[in-house]
Structure formats: C-alpha cells, structure tokens
Motif scaffolding. Structure first.
Motif, PDB file in Angstrom:
ATOM      1  N   UNK A  18      48.113  17.044 -30.516  1.00  0.00           N
ATOM      2  CA  UNK A  18      47.376  18.030 -29.745  1.00  0.00           C
ATOM      3  C   UNK A  18      46.356  17.281 -28.897  1.00  0.00           C
ATOM      4  N   UNK A  19      45.774  17.974 -27.942  1.00  0.00           N
ATOM      5  CA  UNK A  19      44.903  17.335 -26.957  1.00  0.00           C
ATOM      6  C   UNK A  19      43.777  16.499 -27.574  1.00  0.00           C
ATOM      7  N   UNK A  20      43.192  16.946 -28.658  1.00  0.00           N
ATOM      8  CA  UNK A  20      42.027  16.264 -29.226  1.00  0.00           C
ATOM      9  C   UNK A  20      42.374  15.332 -30.389  1.00  0.00           C
ATOM     10  N   UNK A  21      43.648  15.108 -30.652  1.00  0.00           N
ATOM     11  CA  UNK A  21      44.045  14.321 -31.813  1.00  0.00           C
ATOM     12  C   UNK A  21      44.297  12.853 -31.473  1.00  0.00           C
ATOM     13  N   UNK A  22      44.024  11.985 -32.456  1.00  0.00           N
ATOM     14  CA  UNK A  22      44.215  10.545 -32.325  1.00  0.00           C
ATOM     15  C   UNK A  22      45.065  10.069 -33.499  1.00  0.00           C
ATOM     16  N   UNK A  23      46.062   9.263 -33.208  1.00  0.00           N
ATOM     17  CA  UNK A  23      46.984   8.687 -34.191  1.00  0.00           C
ATOM     18  C   UNK A  23      46.365   7.384 -34.705  1.00  0.00           C
ATOM     19  N   UNK A  24      46.039   7.324 -36.006  1.00  0.00           N
ATOM     20  CA  UNK A  24      45.411   6.143 -36.600  1.00  0.00           C
ATOM     21  C   UNK A  24      46.470   5.382 -37.389  1.00  0.00           C
ATOM     22  N   UNK A  25      46.670   4.121 -37.038  1.00  0.00           N
ATOM     23  CA  UNK A  25      47.779   3.354 -37.604  1.00  0.00           C
ATOM     24  C   UNK A  25      47.332   1.967 -38.056  1.00  0.00           C
ATOM     25  N   UNK A  78      34.339   0.390 -39.569  1.00  0.00           N
ATOM     26  CA  UNK A  78      34.152   0.542 -38.116  1.00  0.00           C
ATOM     27  C   UNK A  78      34.835   1.814 -37.621  1.00  0.00           C
ATOM     28  N   UNK A  79      36.029   2.080 -38.137  1.00  0.00           N
ATOM     29  CA  UNK A  79      36.752   3.294 -37.766  1.00  0.00           C
ATOM     30  C   UNK A  79      35.961   4.540 -38.149  1.00  0.00           C
ATOM     31  N   UNK A  80      35.446   4.575 -39.373  1.00  0.00           N
ATOM     32  CA  UNK A  80      34.680   5.742 -39.827  1.00  0.00           C
ATOM     33  C   UNK A  80      33.469   5.961 -38.925  1.00  0.00           C
ATOM     34  N   UNK A  81      32.778   4.891 -38.581  1.00  0.00           N
ATOM     35  CA  UNK A  81      31.627   4.998 -37.680  1.00  0.00           C
ATOM     36  C   UNK A  81      32.051   5.541 -36.322  1.00  0.00           C
ATOM     37  N   UNK A  85      31.003   9.143 -34.389  1.00  0.00           N
ATOM     38  CA  UNK A  85      30.454   9.167 -33.029  1.00  0.00           C
ATOM     39  C   UNK A  85      31.259  10.057 -32.090  1.00  0.00           C
ATOM     40  N   UNK A  86      32.463  10.453 -32.508  1.00  0.00           N
ATOM     41  CA  UNK A  86      33.364  11.249 -31.657  1.00  0.00           C
ATOM     42  C   UNK A  86      33.848  12.499 -32.399  1.00  0.00           C
ATOM     43  N   UNK A  87      32.925  13.420 -32.701  1.00  0.00           N
ATOM     44  CA  UNK A  87      33.300  14.616 -33.451  1.00  0.00           C
ATOM     45  C   UNK A  87      34.229  15.549 -32.679  1.00  0.00           C
ATOM     46  N   UNK A  88      34.368  15.339 -31.385  1.00  0.00           N
ATOM     47  CA  UNK A  88      35.263  16.164 -30.576  1.00  0.00           C
ATOM     48  C   UNK A  88      36.730  15.799 -30.790  1.00  0.00           C
ATOM     49  N   UNK A  89      36.980  14.680 -31.464  1.00  0.00           N
ATOM     50  CA  UNK A  89      38.333  14.223 -31.729  1.00  0.00           C
ATOM     51  C   UNK A  89      38.688  14.416 -33.203  1.00  0.00           C
ATOM     52  N   UNK A  90      39.979  14.604 -33.471  1.00  0.00           N
ATOM     53  CA  UNK A  90      40.491  14.663 -34.833  1.00  0.00           C
ATOM     54  C   UNK A  90      41.364  13.440 -35.040  1.00  0.00           C
ATOM     55  N   UNK A  91      41.048  12.653 -36.057  1.00  0.00           N
ATOM     56  CA  UNK A  91      41.734  11.398 -36.328  1.00  0.00           C
ATOM     57  C   UNK A  91      42.733  11.583 -37.456  1.00  0.00           C
ATOM     58  N   UNK A  92      44.008  11.412 -37.150  1.00  0.00           N
ATOM     59  CA  UNK A  92      45.099  11.574 -38.114  1.00  0.00           C
ATOM     60  C   UNK A  92      45.468  10.203 -38.662  1.00  0.00           C
ATOM     61  N   UNK A  93      44.949   9.881 -39.830  1.00  0.00           N
ATOM     62  CA  UNK A  93      45.189   8.577 -40.444  1.00  0.00           C
ATOM     63  C   UNK A  93      46.568   8.577 -41.093  1.00  0.00           C
ATOM     64  N   UNK A 120      36.248  15.291 -39.243  1.00  0.00           N
ATOM     65  CA  UNK A 120      37.265  15.079 -38.209  1.00  0.00           C
ATOM     66  C   UNK A 120      38.224  13.938 -38.558  1.00  0.00           C
ATOM     67  N   UNK A 121      38.191  13.486 -39.809  1.00  0.00           N
ATOM     68  CA  UNK A 121      39.151  12.490 -40.283  1.00  0.00           C
ATOM     69  C   UNK A 121      40.088  13.157 -41.290  1.00  0.00           C
TER      70      UNK A 121
END
Length: 132
Positions: A18-25, A78-81, A85-93, A120-121
């Motif tokens: 989705x627009x606000x999601x980030x793929x964490x790999x 570092x990732x958690x920090x 800092x970017x609560x507008x994004x959702x991080x999909x670990x 958001x994690x």
C-alpha cells in the motif's frame, strides 16, 4: 502477546505494498540483493544493488550476513529509530536472517523486542511467537 500486537503481523507473502508501506528485508553489507526477500526488494520495491543498509525505494535493508546476532543488533536498533522518526509509514518486517543467513526466529526476534512497542512496525508471526 505484546500490547498492540493484534493487526501488526507481516503477511507471509508480500508482492504489493500500500502507499504508506515499506518492505523490510535482510541483506548483506555489499548490497548484493540476489536471493530471497532481498531479491524481491530489488525487483519490486526499489532496493538498490550495492546498498546493503537502510531505506531505499519502498524498502529498508537490515544486514544479516556479516556474523552473529551481535553484529545485527546495531542495524536493527537503527531501523527502530528510523521507524519512530517516520510514523506516517508502516514497516513490514520479513523474517530477516531466517532464510539464506541461517538464523532461527528464536535468534532474531529478541533483537526486535523494542520494535514490538512501535505501532508502525509489523513483525512476522514467527517473531511474535518468540516475543510473547
């Protein structure tokens, strides 16, 4: 289960965001995104060959191939920090480190203890099971 766990489970397969999601790999320090989730990150979500750490496109790389969990922890922190800092994004670990790198969820999930409190994690179900 951790507070606010409900609804914060990374899907077992991600082929669209989705627009606000980030793929964490999980990656390697050299940024050679040739296999596993790293390959998906490169082909679908903007991971950059030669960049093994941090935000790139719609993905975030956490190195997992350089040694034991002690070498992974600073990158997770570092990732958690960054996520805070970017609560507008959702991080999909994704289950980082649990594929090509050869770790088990029991090895990696404890590194994400603090992430379990960051709304958001999202974490894989296998990590939540260890953290409960």
């Amino acid at each position: 289960m951790k507070e606010n766990y409900t609804g914060r489970v990374t899907p077992s397969w991600i082929d669209d965001l989705q627009e606000n999601q980030v793929f964490v790999f999980g990656s390697n320090l050299a940024g050679m995104h040739g296999g596993g989730a790293a390959r998906i990150a490169r082909l679908r979500f903007g991971a950059v060959m030669g960049n093994g750490v941090g935000m790139q496109g719609r993905s975030y790389a956490i190195p997992t191939m350089q040694g034991g969990t002690k070498t992974i922890r600073p990158y997770v922190n570092d990732f958690i920090a960054y996520a805070k800092e970017h609560p507008e994004l959702t991080f999909l670990v994704t289950p980082i480190g649990c594929g090509i790198a050869g770790f088990e969820p029991e090895d990696i999930a404890p590194l994400f203890e603090l992430a379990s409190y960051v709304k958001n994690i999202w974490l894989p179900k296998s990590f939540w099971k260890v953290l409960e």
